[in-house]
Design a protein around this motif. Structure first.
Motif, PDB file in Angstrom:
ATOM      1  N   LEU A 141       0.856  -1.179   0.000  1.00 54.86           N
ATOM      2  CA  LEU A 141       0.000   0.000   0.000  1.00 54.86           C
ATOM      3  C   LEU A 141       0.897   1.236   0.000  1.00 54.86           C
ATOM      4  N   GLN A 142       0.740   2.070  -1.007  1.00 55.09           N
ATOM      5  CA  GLN A 142       1.657   3.189  -1.214  1.00 55.09           C
ATOM      6  C   GLN A 142       0.931   4.514  -0.976  1.00 55.09           C
ATOM      7  N   PHE A 143       1.260   5.140   0.150  1.00 52.10           N
ATOM      8  CA  PHE A 143       0.628   6.400   0.537  1.00 52.10           C
ATOM      9  C   PHE A 143       1.211   7.567  -0.260  1.00 52.10           C
ATOM     10  N   TRP A 144       0.420   8.624  -0.358  1.00 54.33           N
ATOM     11  CA  TRP A 144       0.837   9.843  -1.022  1.00 54.33           C
ATOM     12  C   TRP A 144       1.104  10.926   0.036  1.00 54.33           C
ATOM     13  N   GLY A 145       2.165  11.675  -0.170  1.00 59.61           N
ATOM     14  CA  GLY A 145       2.526  12.741   0.743  1.00 59.61           C
ATOM     15  C   GLY A 145       3.874  13.297   0.355  1.00 59.61           C
ATOM     16  N   MET A 146       4.598  13.831   1.323  1.00 61.71           N
ATOM     17  CA  MET A 146       5.893  14.422   1.008  1.00 61.71           C
ATOM     18  C   MET A 146       6.695  14.618   2.291  1.00 61.71           C
ATOM     19  N   GLU A 147       7.995  14.907   2.117  1.00 62.37           N
ATOM     20  CA  GLU A 147       8.801  15.393   3.227  1.00 62.37           C
ATOM     21  C   GLU A 147       8.588  16.901   3.254  1.00 62.37           C
ATOM     22  N   PHE A 148       7.743  17.333   4.175  1.00 59.06           N
ATOM     23  CA  PHE A 148       7.249  18.704   4.198  1.00 59.06           C
ATOM     24  C   PHE A 148       8.342  19.669   4.631  1.00 59.06           C
ATOM     25  N   ASP A 149       8.470  20.762   3.865  1.00 62.53           N
ATOM     26  CA  ASP A 149       9.376  21.853   4.243  1.00 62.53           C
ATOM     27  C   ASP A 149       8.680  22.665   5.327  1.00 62.53           C
ATOM     28  N   THR A 150       8.840  22.201   6.559  1.00 63.44           N
ATOM     29  CA  THR A 150       8.034  22.663   7.673  1.00 63.44           C
ATOM     30  C   THR A 150       8.414  24.074   8.095  1.00 63.44           C
ATOM     31  N   PRO A 151       7.470  24.975   8.226  1.00 63.88           N
ATOM     32  CA  PRO A 151       7.788  26.309   8.729  1.00 63.88           C
ATOM     33  C   PRO A 151       8.478  26.249  10.089  1.00 63.88           C
ATOM     34  N   ALA A 152       9.653  26.864  10.189  1.00 63.94           N
ATOM     35  CA  ALA A 152      10.409  27.063  11.427  1.00 63.94           C
ATOM     36  C   ALA A 152      11.076  25.810  11.981  1.00 63.94           C
ATOM     37  N   LEU A 153      10.824  24.639  11.410  1.00 60.53           N
ATOM     38  CA  LEU A 153      11.386  23.395  11.931  1.00 60.53           C
ATOM     39  C   LEU A 153      12.102  22.635  10.826  1.00 60.53           C
ATOM     40  N   ASP A 154      12.707  21.496  11.222  1.00 61.13           N
ATOM     41  CA  ASP A 154      13.286  20.572  10.260  1.00 61.13           C
ATOM     42  C   ASP A 154      12.146  19.842   9.537  1.00 61.13           C
ATOM     43  N   HIS A 155      12.496  18.985   8.588  1.00 65.12           N
ATOM     44  CA  HIS A 155      11.506  18.287   7.773  1.00 65.12           C
ATOM     45  C   HIS A 155      10.555  17.430   8.607  1.00 65.12           C
ATOM     46  N   HIS A 156       9.362  17.230   8.065  1.00 63.41           N
ATOM     47  CA  HIS A 156       8.350  16.369   8.671  1.00 63.41           C
ATOM     48  C   HIS A 156       7.676  15.532   7.582  1.00 63.41           C
ATOM     49  N   THR A 157       7.209  14.350   7.956  1.00 61.36           N
ATOM     50  CA  THR A 157       6.277  13.617   7.104  1.00 61.36           C
ATOM     51  C   THR A 157       4.957  14.362   7.058  1.00 61.36           C
ATOM     52  N   LEU A 158       4.434  14.545   5.860  1.00 59.93           N
ATOM     53  CA  LEU A 158       3.046  14.979   5.672  1.00 59.93           C
ATOM     54  C   LEU A 158       2.357  13.860   4.909  1.00 59.93           C
ATOM     55  N   MET A 159       1.577  13.058   5.616  1.00 65.68           N
ATOM     56  CA  MET A 159       0.913  11.886   5.053  1.00 65.68           C
ATOM     57  C   MET A 159      -0.549  12.219   4.769  1.00 65.68           C
ATOM     58  N   ILE A 160      -0.964  11.997   3.528  1.00 60.37           N
ATOM     59  CA  ILE A 160      -2.317  12.304   3.085  1.00 60.37           C
ATOM     60  C   ILE A 160      -3.166  11.031   3.098  1.00 60.37           C
ATOM     61  N   PRO A 161      -4.386  11.092   3.627  1.00 55.62           N
ATOM     62  CA  PRO A 161      -5.246   9.911   3.568  1.00 55.62           C
ATOM     63  C   PRO A 161      -5.502   9.488   2.124  1.00 55.62           C
ATOM     64  N   THR A 191       8.035  30.672   9.861  1.00 52.21           N
ATOM     65  CA  THR A 191       7.815  31.101  11.233  1.00 52.21           C
ATOM     66  C   THR A 191       6.996  30.055  11.977  1.00 52.21           C
ATOM     67  N   GLU A 192       7.121  30.047  13.293  1.00 53.10           N
ATOM     68  CA  GLU A 192       6.334  29.097  14.069  1.00 53.10           C
ATOM     69  C   GLU A 192       4.848  29.407  13.956  1.00 53.10           C
ATOM     70  N   ALA A 193       4.492  30.678  13.828  1.00 48.04           N
ATOM     71  CA  ALA A 193       3.089  31.035  13.650  1.00 48.04           C
ATOM     72  C   ALA A 193       2.523  30.403  12.383  1.00 48.04           C
ATOM     73  N   LYS A 194       3.334  30.352  11.327  1.00 49.03           N
ATOM     74  CA  LYS A 194       2.894  29.716  10.091  1.00 49.03           C
ATOM     75  C   LYS A 194       2.737  28.213  10.287  1.00 49.03           C
ATOM     76  N   MET A 195       3.615  27.602  11.101  1.00 49.50           N
ATOM     77  CA  MET A 195       3.504  26.180  11.394  1.00 49.50           C
ATOM     78  C   MET A 195       2.180  25.891  12.112  1.00 49.50           C
ATOM     79  N   VAL A 196       1.840  26.702  13.079  1.00 51.86           N
ATOM     80  CA  VAL A 196       0.588  26.499  13.804  1.00 51.86           C
ATOM     81  C   VAL A 196      -0.604  26.720  12.879  1.00 51.86           C
ATOM     82  N   GLU A 197      -0.511  27.711  12.009  1.00 54.34           N
ATOM     83  CA  GLU A 197      -1.575  27.951  11.030  1.00 54.34           C
ATOM     84  C   GLU A 197      -1.753  26.733  10.117  1.00 54.34           C
ATOM     85  N   PHE A 198      -0.634  26.169   9.658  1.00 52.35           N
ATOM     86  CA  PHE A 198      -0.684  24.960   8.833  1.00 52.35           C
ATOM     87  C   PHE A 198      -1.368  23.807   9.565  1.00 52.35           C
TER      88      PHE A 198
END
Length: 497
Positions: A141-161, A191-198
């Motif tokens: 099973l192959q999920f769709w998503g990306m290594e997210f360029d996270t606002p204010a932080l290092d990379h994160h998984t963004l996994m889409i249903p 910015t961290e504010a953008k991360m929280v908004e996301f």
């Protein structure tokens, strides 16, 4: 669903010759060349999750952090920027899926880097390749998503249903919030504010994605000297979207670094410990601090595969060394539910293939990610059973790994901390260590039983095991990762009422 129809259409429209051509058999066989004549690491047989009942849930191995040739580079001298494949990671999406299947994974996720206008590249180029890969390798099973360029932080998984609008959902989030997607660059995105908004936007979606931090301490310059990712940011993000922002990689990828003279995980500033990030590996450290607040904050293990170590990279194939096991049925929704809700254990080097940790009291029981309620008016002893299954065959290195010790770790849950920067839980201790003389075989499983006496306050327990004689995981040097194997459970919570 449109997505399913798209996959069916793709399948019906591809002749055998075109399938072979698309799969890039030559490239795939070249990528797999180090394995010719070898034995893939396969689970001996699937075993039901302890709390599965009739749900059909089994421990299913996967990897949510895998790169393809779409982790490329952008020529920003043109407008819009021109994308070139294969600059950072080199393998086609289908090659990763083939190798994931070879090493016993049943689910995986393509997580490519972003960049200026990358959201359009994902939508128009990478996603059609994913659809074809799903047809070619349906066992994974192959999920769709990306290594997210996270606002204010290092990379994160963004996994889409997995659903008919998955491509558009990722496009919306990446184009609006990824810090490098805007062209020209927009400093306001970092910015961290953008991360929280996301995170709030993600939580408000009908189909909620998942966000998991990658290599959280890779930029740390010392023990507890944090870099891009900080305890405060984890807490603020988890507060904003507790059902979306759910954890970090306990064991980061790039574990094959020492095989080419590099550092495990690419942790060049401050090392990993037994292949695990310091935030996870240190008993009473940051992970325990978060758990001590009662947060449902889970750990995973990934390959972060870019280029295999035999080709000069620092990586193993998906599933070759690290595995994230999720208790789930073999469908997209339940696997994502298992990740969201912590039905997870992780292991390196195929040290084990199943791990159930259960706590019981007066006929009530709970397992990993669940909460056992204990009445303070009755008997407050908690019976703990640890049941694991060693690998019966050989792992990806041709070894038969052996568990030498299992540790039971317990900490108190004292409530949300007023200190957002807190990174320690002084109540967390290893309360018992077990060797082969302390456990018994039951069929293919190994069983350990232990009683926690007079549990008088809210707490949690978790389990780890190792192939080494180290009482605590030591800072990693250039030793082979195959000689330093560990597994970790996620927590079982105990609430006293």
């Amino acid at each position: 669903m449109r997505n399913k129809k798209a996959e069916e259409t793709e399948h019906s429209g591809l002749s055998r010759r075109r399938l072979v051509k698309y799969a890039g058999v030559g490239a795939t066989l070249a990528a797999a060349a180090p394995l010719v004549g070898g034995t893939p690491a396969q689970a001996d047989d699937e075993r039901s999750f302890a709390a599965g009942g009739d749900s059909g849930r089994m421990w299913r191995a996967g990897d949510h952090h895998v790169h393809s040739e779409y982790s490329g580079e952008f020529d920003t001298k043109t407008n819009p920027p021109t994308f070139h494949k294969g600059a950072d990671a080199v393998y086609p999406i289908v090659t990763n899926a083939i190798m994931a299947k070879y090493f016993g994974l049943t689910w995986a996720m393509c997580t490519d880097h972003g960049g200026p206008t990358h959201s359009k590249v994902n939508l128009e180029q990478a996603y059609p390749d994913l659809l074809r890969s799903r047809v070619l390798v349906p066992e994974v099973l192959q999920f769709w998503g990306m290594e997210f360029d996270t606002p204010a932080l290092d990379h994160h998984t963004l996994m889409i249903p997995h659903h008919d609008g998955e491509a558009q959902q990722l496009f919306e989030l990446e184009s609006r919030f990824a810090k490098f997607d805007a062209f020209p660059t927009d400093p306001g995105r970092d910015t961290e504010a953008k991360m929280v908004e996301f995170l709030k936007a993600a939580r408000g979606m009908n189909r909620k994605p998942l966000v998991i931090a990658h290599h959280a301490s890779r930029s740390a310059t010392g023990l507890g000297v944090w870099g891009q990712d900080t305890p405060r940011e984890f807490r603020n993000g988890n507060n904003a979207a507790p059902d979306v922002y759910v954890g970090f990689e306990g064991a980061p990828g790039h574990q094959a670094g020492p095989l080419n003279g590099g550092a495990r995980g690419g942790y060049g500033n401050h090392p990993t410990y037994g292949g695990f990030d310091q935030m996870t590996a240190r008993v009473g450290g940051l992970w325990d601090s978060l758990l001590g607040e009662g947060r449902h904050w889970w750990i995973t293990a990934t390959s972060d595969s870019h280029v295999h170590w035999t080709r000069g990279g620092s990586d193993f194939w998906p599933g070759e060394y690290s595995k994230t096991y999720v208790a789930a049925r073999q469908d997209y929704g339940d696997i994502m539910d298992g990740l969201r809700n912590g039905r997870i254990f992780v292991t390196t080097g195929d040290l084990i293939t199943a791990l159930d940790v259960t706590a019981s009291n007066q006929g009530r029981r709970a397992t990993v990610s669940e909460t056992l309620v204990v009445s303070s008016r009755g008997r407050t002893d908690v019976e703990v059973e640890i049941r694991f299954r060693p690998l019966e065959g050989k792992n990806g290195n041709g070894d038969r790994p052996e568990v030498r010790r299992v540790d039971l770790i317990v900490g108190q849950v004292t409530g949300v901390s007023s200190d957002l920067d807190a990174a320690a839980n002084p109540t967390t201790k290893v309360v018992a260590r077990f060797g082969p003389g302390d456990w018994r075989r039951q069929g293919k499983d190994v069983v350990i039983r232990h009683t926690l006496r007079d549990v008088g306050q809210d707490s949690y327990l978790r389990v780890r095991g190792t192939s080494t004689d180290e009482m605590e995981p030591q800072a990693d040097g250039k030793e082979s990762p195959w000689e330093d194997l560990w597994f970790y459970s996620n927590p079982v919570f105990i609430r006293v009422r």
